[in-house]
Design an enzyme around this catalytic site. Sequence first.
Site, PDB file in Angstrom:
ATOM      1  N   HIS A 132      -4.906  -0.209  -2.528  1.00  0.00           N
ATOM      2  CA  HIS A 132      -4.955  -1.169  -1.562  1.00  0.00           C
ATOM      3  C   HIS A 132      -5.123  -2.359  -2.862  1.00  0.00           C
ATOM      4  O   HIS A 132      -5.299  -2.422  -3.771  1.00  0.00           O
ATOM      5  CB  HIS A 132      -6.609  -1.488  -1.755  1.00  0.00           C
ATOM      6  CG  HIS A 132      -7.549  -1.240  -0.255  1.00  0.00           C
ATOM      7  ND1 HIS A 132      -8.547  -1.109  -0.055  1.00  0.00           N
ATOM      8  CD2 HIS A 132      -6.595  -0.513   0.586  1.00  0.00           C
ATOM      9  CE1 HIS A 132      -9.145  -1.028   0.945  1.00  0.00           C
ATOM     10  NE2 HIS A 132      -8.047   0.071   1.928  1.00  0.00           N
ATOM     11  N   HIS A 139      -4.360   6.092  -0.297  1.00  0.00           N
ATOM     12  CA  HIS A 139      -3.345   4.713  -0.067  1.00  0.00           C
ATOM     13  C   HIS A 139      -3.997   3.911  -0.759  1.00  0.00           C
ATOM     14  O   HIS A 139      -5.239   4.222  -1.619  1.00  0.00           O
ATOM     15  CB  HIS A 139      -4.329   4.346   1.554  1.00  0.00           C
ATOM     16  CG  HIS A 139      -5.305   3.493   2.079  1.00  0.00           C
ATOM     17  ND1 HIS A 139      -6.330   4.221   1.907  1.00  0.00           N
ATOM     18  CD2 HIS A 139      -5.321   2.086   1.882  1.00  0.00           C
ATOM     19  CE1 HIS A 139      -7.151   3.117   2.538  1.00  0.00           C
ATOM     20  NE2 HIS A 139      -6.384   1.818   2.686  1.00  0.00           N
ATOM     21  N   GLU A 177       0.737  -1.009  -0.146  1.00  0.00           N
ATOM     22  CA  GLU A 177       0.073  -0.013   0.357  1.00  0.00           C
ATOM     23  C   GLU A 177       0.954   1.336   0.078  1.00  0.00           C
ATOM     24  O   GLU A 177       1.919   1.265   0.770  1.00  0.00           O
ATOM     25  CB  GLU A 177      -1.155  -0.007   0.993  1.00  0.00           C
ATOM     26  CG  GLU A 177      -2.077  -1.137   1.508  1.00  0.00           C
ATOM     27  CD  GLU A 177      -3.531  -1.388   1.770  1.00  0.00           C
ATOM     28  OE1 GLU A 177      -3.045   0.219   2.711  1.00  0.00           O
ATOM     29  OE2 GLU A 177      -3.913  -1.632   2.486  1.00  0.00           O
ATOM     30  N   ASP A 233      -8.440   0.892   8.347  1.00  0.00           N
ATOM     31  CA  ASP A 233      -9.342   2.322   7.815  1.00  0.00           C
ATOM     32  C   ASP A 233     -10.088   3.027   8.611  1.00  0.00           C
ATOM     33  O   ASP A 233     -10.225   4.163   9.123  1.00  0.00           O
ATOM     34  CB  ASP A 233     -10.189   2.167   5.897  1.00  0.00           C
ATOM     35  CG  ASP A 233      -8.850   1.573   5.017  1.00  0.00           C
ATOM     36  OD1 ASP A 233      -7.790   1.514   5.458  1.00  0.00           O
ATOM     37  OD2 ASP A 233      -9.862   1.048   4.343  1.00  0.00           O
TER      38      ASP A 233
END
Length: 140
Positions: free
Chosen positions: A82, A80, A25, A93
């Site tokens: 995934h 961010h 990530e 999160d």
Amino acid sequence: MNVIRLPRPIVNQLLHLAQKSSDEEICGLISRDSRGFRKCYPVSNRAGDRKRFFTLDPKAQIDAMRAMRSDGEELAAIYHSHPDSPPLPSLADVEQHEYPAVLYLIISLGTKGVLEMRGFQIRGPAIEEIAIGLQEEPAH
């Protein structure tokens, strides 16, 4: 549904960063000023398991926020990626999100064979998806 327009250069930068580090990530911050979204501040991921989680490097986060203040900007979004899952907020999160006033961007690297980015507002346990559009012209 309201649409937030992100400048194309910032979107391209986010997608490029996510593709470049497809095994873990990526994360960082995006600033804005009175004219709109301004800059992307990539921040190192310090999570123990960077394939599934992200933790902003505290020093780099502070440095980025100081740079924003110095340039008359403020925090507008946290992003961010995934690598292996859809662009939806995970339980981690939601639990770790500490800035309810900012946009939360998640980039997925290919659950459907294409890059996908989605935006959310996370306030406590409440999650609201925010439509993302491209801003072709730079804000002056």
